[in-house]
Design an enzyme around this catalytic site. Structure first.
Site, PDB file in Angstrom:
ATOM      1  N   GLY A  79      14.716 -56.155  68.459  1.00  0.00           N
ATOM      2  CA  GLY A  79      15.873 -55.361  68.100  1.00  0.00           C
ATOM      3  C   GLY A  79      17.182 -55.900  68.658  1.00  0.00           C
ATOM      4  O   GLY A  79      17.263 -57.020  69.160  1.00  0.00           O
TER       5      GLY A  79
ATOM      6  N   LYS B  95      25.025 -59.755  78.513  1.00  0.00           N
ATOM      7  CA  LYS B  95      25.112 -59.635  79.965  1.00  0.00           C
ATOM      8  C   LYS B  95      24.748 -60.955  80.643  1.00  0.00           C
ATOM      9  O   LYS B  95      25.241 -61.243  81.752  1.00  0.00           O
ATOM     10  CB  LYS B  95      24.214 -58.509  80.463  1.00  0.00           C
ATOM     11  CG  LYS B  95      24.835 -57.118  80.371  1.00  0.00           C
ATOM     12  CD  LYS B  95      25.468 -56.835  79.030  1.00  0.00           C
ATOM     13  CE  LYS B  95      26.078 -55.473  78.881  1.00  0.00           C
ATOM     14  NZ  LYS B  95      26.670 -55.265  77.535  1.00  0.00           N
TER      15      LYS B  95
ATOM     16  N   GLY C 269      39.140 -52.183  70.183  1.00  0.00           N
ATOM     17  CA  GLY C 269      39.327 -52.036  71.617  1.00  0.00           C
ATOM     18  C   GLY C 269      38.304 -51.133  72.260  1.00  0.00           C
ATOM     19  O   GLY C 269      38.592 -50.497  73.281  1.00  0.00           O
ATOM     20  N   GLY C 270      37.098 -51.086  71.679  1.00  0.00           N
ATOM     21  CA  GLY C 270      36.005 -50.354  72.297  1.00  0.00           C
ATOM     22  C   GLY C 270      35.325 -51.203  73.353  1.00  0.00           C
ATOM     23  O   GLY C 270      35.798 -52.275  73.726  1.00  0.00           O
ATOM     24  N   TYR C 271      34.160 -50.705  73.837  1.00  0.00           N
ATOM     25  CA  TYR C 271      33.530 -51.421  74.953  1.00  0.00           C
ATOM     26  C   TYR C 271      33.080 -52.818  74.556  1.00  0.00           C
ATOM     27  O   TYR C 271      33.108 -53.745  75.381  1.00  0.00           O
ATOM     28  CB  TYR C 271      32.379 -50.596  75.535  1.00  0.00           C
ATOM     29  CG  TYR C 271      31.124 -50.518  74.706  1.00  0.00           C
ATOM     30  CD1 TYR C 271      30.107 -51.440  74.879  1.00  0.00           C
ATOM     31  CD2 TYR C 271      30.941 -49.502  73.777  1.00  0.00           C
ATOM     32  CE1 TYR C 271      28.949 -51.378  74.124  1.00  0.00           C
ATOM     33  CE2 TYR C 271      29.792 -49.429  73.023  1.00  0.00           C
ATOM     34  CZ  TYR C 271      28.793 -50.362  73.204  1.00  0.00           C
ATOM     35  OH  TYR C 271      27.644 -50.294  72.440  1.00  0.00           O
TER      36      TYR C 271
ATOM     37  N   GLU D 288      34.450 -56.087  76.611  1.00  0.00           N
ATOM     38  CA  GLU D 288      33.514 -56.967  77.314  1.00  0.00           C
ATOM     39  C   GLU D 288      33.647 -58.402  76.831  1.00  0.00           C
ATOM     40  O   GLU D 288      33.722 -59.341  77.634  1.00  0.00           O
ATOM     41  CB  GLU D 288      32.081 -56.473  77.123  1.00  0.00           C
ATOM     42  CG  GLU D 288      31.763 -55.207  77.896  1.00  0.00           C
ATOM     43  CD  GLU D 288      30.322 -54.765  77.750  1.00  0.00           C
ATOM     44  OE1 GLU D 288      29.973 -53.715  78.308  1.00  0.00           O
ATOM     45  OE2 GLU D 288      29.535 -55.460  77.069  1.00  0.00           O
TER      46      GLU D 288
ATOM     47  N   ASP E 255      19.247 -46.133  67.224  1.00  0.00           N
ATOM     48  CA  ASP E 255      20.616 -46.027  66.713  1.00  0.00           C
ATOM     49  C   ASP E 255      20.704 -45.574  65.271  1.00  0.00           C
ATOM     50  O   ASP E 255      21.738 -45.063  64.846  1.00  0.00           O
ATOM     51  CB  ASP E 255      21.316 -47.388  66.848  1.00  0.00           C
ATOM     52  CG  ASP E 255      21.473 -47.833  68.290  1.00  0.00           C
ATOM     53  OD1 ASP E 255      21.203 -47.018  69.191  1.00  0.00           O
ATOM     54  OD2 ASP E 255      21.839 -48.996  68.509  1.00  0.00           O
TER      55      ASP E 255
ATOM     56  N   HIS F 214      26.198 -48.211 106.494  1.00  0.00           N
ATOM     57  CA  HIS F 214      27.540 -48.812 106.520  1.00  0.00           C
ATOM     58  C   HIS F 214      27.393 -50.333 106.599  1.00  0.00           C
ATOM     59  O   HIS F 214      26.517 -50.836 107.300  1.00  0.00           O
ATOM     60  CB  HIS F 214      28.297 -48.298 107.756  1.00  0.00           C
ATOM     61  CG  HIS F 214      29.622 -48.936 107.978  1.00  0.00           C
ATOM     62  ND1 HIS F 214      30.742 -48.617 107.239  1.00  0.00           N
ATOM     63  CD2 HIS F 214      30.003 -49.909 108.851  1.00  0.00           C
ATOM     64  CE1 HIS F 214      31.754 -49.340 107.660  1.00  0.00           C
ATOM     65  NE2 HIS F 214      31.339 -50.138 108.638  1.00  0.00           N
TER      66      HIS F 214
END
Length: 464
Positions: free
Chosen positions: A41, A52, A185-187, A191, A316, A449
């Site tokens: 897919g 990515k 201008g979306g994700y 990216e 989708d 920390h």
């Protein structure tokens, strides 16, 4: 022509279809999985995995180019080897595809995989065009549609006559574009825009909306756009593409209508990232009576069943937020309702965590401030700038903020986090929301920390 019959026919090898095939096969059902292209897919082939992977190369390039700020003198000029970047991505893709093929068949005796274009000839009968001369007909007791989406191409005069790119083609470019124009201008646009800007392209992003990521709160959009502009990305918002052309010398020209009048932009490459459309139009749904909405998304109930008994739609193709993790949860909904005893599982009103893999990264869960206002939900805001965190000061990563919405009962309603590891911090908040923890339990928790998550002690400091 070959004839098959089976218990379950799955059309589309996506993030819902593949695990469902295995689960049904392991339950003793005979399963036929039909895939038109590569197994896996969109996520595996042209979504999360390849993008990515290449974003990691762009991030490493950025770290090299900004090393001086941390006292590292590298000398010379860093260069991007685009064929090597693409080859690394392709190697990972092939490894993932091979692993998926081996996990489906022949490992599972009850699974048969067919490659070809599927179209219904009756509600639970499908014809598969495997080659120009070979077809198969499959009759199934149950059918699961998992065909996903593809890039939606806007109706812009001249666009069809130029060799524009979708993300699928852009992932394979062997050279760094000199000037990449991006419609959307979306994700996805953000990216890819930052990725290729860091590879060395000049990048211009065009969108019809008044801000990027128009569904997010204004402060999120403003901060992210400012950060991307600092990277050198140019934005044209409230702009509509009126015409696209390419000269004999290869130069692209986009004519825009803007609130300041007509503008003409020139570039070498054009990415169209204006949204997605469902791959339902080639399934011949008309013969089944399966209902779709005006955009072609298949309508389903809370159990993901269509209006035709025994036919389901997952992923989708049934519309709504389009994320891999929701597609996988669709599999769990169908699996549990069909195979497991216990309470019925629903695909409605489930958590919606997501990330935008820009730098700074955006992590989102639950209600945004805008959504809370629109719904009339009482809330308070806990918000801190990223630069006050110890980890930000140590790493030099100052851009962004954390914003968490808290209800009248002191429980967390939602969060928008902009900064390094924002998705992972968001997931900690999601777990707290699932456990119905009050914010004070995070505020007073002993956290190691100095890690990014230590900000969960701090973010509440100005909460009224």
């Amino acid at each position: 022509m070959s004839d098959y019959s089976c218990d379950a026919l799955i059309i589309g090898s996506g993030q819902a279809g593949n695990p469902l095939a295995k689960a049904l096969a392991e339950a003793g059902q005979t399963v036929i999985l039909v895939e038109e292209a590569h197994l896996g897919g969109s996520c595996l082939n042209y979504g999360c995995v390849p993008t990515k992977t290449m974003l990691a190369s762009a991030e490493r390039m950025h770290q090299v180019c900004t090393a001086d700020a941390l006292g590292i003198r590298l000398g010379g000029v860093a260069q991007v080897d685009m064929p090597a970047v693409v080859a690394r991505k392709d190697a990972l893709l092939e490894k993932s595809r091979r692993g998926l093929r081996e996990s489906l068949a022949p490992k599972h005796d009850n699974i048969t995989v067919l490659h070809g274009q599927a179209a219904f000839v009756a509600p639970r009968k499908v014809r598969v065009q495997e080659t120009a001369t070979q077809t198969s007909e499959i009759t199934a007791k149950q059918v699961f549609i998992n065909t996903g989406t593809r890039a939606a191409i806007p109706d812009v005069p001249g666009l069809a006559d130029v060799d524009y790119l979708t993300t699928t083609e852009l992932l394979d470019v062997q050279e760094v574009p000199e000037h990449l124009l991006i419609l959307g201008g979306g994700y996805i646009g953000l990216e890819f825009g930052q990725m290729f800007r860091r590879f060395g392209s000049r990048v211009t992003i065009i969108d019809t909306g008044s801000q990027v990521l128009e569904r997010e709160d204004d402060d999120v959009c403003e901060c992210l756009q400012t950060s991307l502009e600092a990277d050198g990305i140019e934005f044209f918002l409230d702009a509509k593409a009126r015409h696209v052309s390419r000269s004999a010398a290869g130069q692209l020209t986009i004519t825009l209508d803007t609130k300041h009048g007509e503008r003409r932009l020139h570039g070498t490459h054009l990415l169209v990232a204006t949204g997605r459309q469902p791959n339902s139009d080639q399934l011949n749904l008309a013969v089944t009576g399966i209902k779709t909405d005006e955009k072609g998304y298949i309508q389903v109930d809370s159990r993901l069943q269509t209006n035709v008994r025994g036919v389901y739609a997952l992923g989708d193709v049934h519309g709504g937020p389009q994320f891999t993790h929701l597609s996988y949860d669709d599999f769990r909904v169908v699996r549990d309702n069909l195979l497991h005893q216990g309470p019925r599982r629903s695909a409605k009103q489930r958590p919606l965590p997501y990330c935008v893999f820009t730098d700074p990264q955006l992590g989102r869960i639950g209600l945004s401030e805008t959504q809370a206002k629109d719904a009339g939900v009482a809330y308070r805001v806990a918000k801190i700038p990223l630069h006050i965190l110890s980890r930000a000061q140590h790493t030099g990563q100052h851009t962004g903020f954390w914003k968490v919405l808290v209800g009248a009962d002191d429980r967390i309603l939602g969060a928008a986090l902009l900064g390094p590891e924002a998705g992972d911090i968001m997931t900690i908040l999601q777990v707290a929301m699932a456990g119905r923890l009050r914010y004070q339990q995070l505020q007073n928790m002993v956290i190691a920390h100095p890690i990014w998550a230590e900000g969960l002690n701090v973010v509440w400091r100005d909460l009224k």
